[in-house]
Design an enzyme around this catalytic site. Sequence first.
Site, PDB file in Angstrom:
ATOM      1  N   LYS A  43       0.837  -1.202   0.000  1.00 21.48           N
ATOM      2  CA  LYS A  43       0.000   0.000   0.000  1.00 21.48           C
ATOM      3  C   LYS A  43       0.873   1.254   0.000  1.00 21.48           C
ATOM      4  O   LYS A  43       0.614   2.209  -0.727  1.00 21.48           O
ATOM      5  CB  LYS A  43      -0.928   0.004   1.237  1.00 21.48           C
ATOM      6  CG  LYS A  43      -2.037  -1.035   1.158  1.00 21.48           C
ATOM      7  CD  LYS A  43      -2.766  -1.232   2.479  1.00 21.48           C
ATOM      8  CE  LYS A  43      -3.798  -2.353   2.358  1.00 21.48           C
ATOM      9  NZ  LYS A  43      -4.478  -2.693   3.598  1.00 21.48           N
ATOM     10  N   GLN A  61      -4.767  -1.422  10.030  1.00 25.36           N
ATOM     11  CA  GLN A  61      -4.639  -2.707   9.350  1.00 25.36           C
ATOM     12  C   GLN A  61      -5.236  -3.827  10.207  1.00 25.36           C
ATOM     13  O   GLN A  61      -4.959  -3.933  11.400  1.00 25.36           O
ATOM     14  CB  GLN A  61      -3.155  -2.992   9.040  1.00 25.36           C
ATOM     15  CG  GLN A  61      -2.905  -4.241   8.224  1.00 25.36           C
ATOM     16  CD  GLN A  61      -3.445  -4.176   6.795  1.00 25.36           C
ATOM     17  OE1 GLN A  61      -3.624  -3.091   6.220  1.00 25.36           O
ATOM     18  NE2 GLN A  61      -3.726  -5.320   6.211  1.00 25.36           N
ATOM     19  N   ASP A  70     -11.066   3.311   4.694  1.00 23.50           N
ATOM     20  CA  ASP A  70     -11.445   1.916   4.488  1.00 23.50           C
ATOM     21  C   ASP A  70     -12.958   1.742   4.363  1.00 23.50           C
ATOM     22  O   ASP A  70     -13.424   0.659   4.005  1.00 23.50           O
ATOM     23  CB  ASP A  70     -11.015   1.113   5.732  1.00 23.50           C
ATOM     24  CG  ASP A  70      -9.875   0.169   5.446  1.00 23.50           C
ATOM     25  OD1 ASP A  70      -9.691  -0.183   4.270  1.00 23.50           O
ATOM     26  OD2 ASP A  70      -9.193  -0.231   6.392  1.00 23.50           O
TER      27      ASP A  70
HETATM   28  N1  GUN Z   1      -6.655  -6.536   6.101  1.00 29.31           N
HETATM   29  C1  GUN Z   1      -6.864  -7.181   4.924  1.00 29.31           C
HETATM   30  N2  GUN Z   1      -7.513  -6.381   4.047  1.00 29.31           N
HETATM   31  C2  GUN Z   1      -7.729  -5.199   4.673  1.00 29.31           C
HETATM   32  C3  GUN Z   1      -8.358  -3.976   4.285  1.00 29.31           C
HETATM   33  O1  GUN Z   1      -8.869  -3.793   3.180  1.00 29.31           O
HETATM   34  N3  GUN Z   1      -8.369  -2.999   5.240  1.00 29.31           N
HETATM   35  C4  GUN Z   1      -7.839  -3.174   6.484  1.00 29.31           C
HETATM   36  N4  GUN Z   1      -7.917  -2.159   7.347  1.00 29.31           N
HETATM   37  N5  GUN Z   1      -7.251  -4.297   6.867  1.00 29.31           N
HETATM   38  C5  GUN Z   1      -7.192  -5.297   5.970  1.00 29.31           C
END
Ligand code: GUN
Length: 281
Positions: free
Chosen positions: A53, A97, A120
């Site tokens: 990311k 995350q 998110d």
């Molecule tokens: N863990 C796996 N995919 C995601 C996501 O799209 N957002 C977040 N915050 N954690 C994740």
Amino acid sequence: MAILMDGKALAEQRRAELKNAVEAYKSTAQRTPCLNVVLVGEDSASELYVKNKIKMAEVVGIQSKVERLHAECAQEDVLQRVDALNEDPCVDGILVQLPLPKAINADKVIAQIAADKDVDGLTPVSLGNLIRGIDGVRPCTPRGILTLLDHYEIALEGKEVVIVGRSSLVGKPMALMLLERDATVKVCHSRTQDLAEVVGEADLLICAIGQPEFIRPEWLKKGVSVVDVGITKTPKGWVGDVCAEGIREKVSAWTPVPGGVGPMTVISLLENTLELAAHKK
Ligand code: GUN
């Protein structure tokens, strides 16, 4: 001929477009959009996702920062960190995350994120907007899947969509977003009876259970489109939730693993970041 829905290639194309949009934003707003990731503990999969990311944010010109917290930190420490980011005017998007360590209540942490920084789309406010059909940030993986399906002109209106997996991250928001697009949606899970039969009725199948090769090609209706969100490392390499052997003969379109949904999740995150920055008053 079955269509391979190439998320890697589409994400690359959209990165180029997003880079231009970020440039335009920077010159008008005289500031750089900023994404902040909160990473608790040292889960190796999360480390890898976050690294990706951050790398992609840099590619499109979005500033990013990772706030690391120890796996044994207190819930209060995470909440305080989120509060500090909520208050920081330089921060446009906050991503905590997931998964968080078991001792930390993820729902509480997510609810603490300011709605106007919820990159998110997972806070109660964002999910409430989704249920009501009000504009707002949508969760990254479902958004990425819709972008991919639209790019490959997979029809949704009136179609039978079967989602396997009912997580808050993918299955549930995906169902709501497909309802917004006038699909007929069924959500299956571990207690679903006759899963093979239900899966066999799908015009579009979306699997997000994280169980390698759980869905068998013989269950599928001929001509179905398949989106595989699962990705698991096995002795024979990365595999999805759907057994890929013999799938080409059955489907009209499908996503590869890796290189399908994953890159689309990341590009959606970056698109959400710029949109949050642009809506700033
Ligand atoms: N863990 C796996 N995919 C995601 C996501 O799209 N957002 C977040 N915050 N954690 C994740």
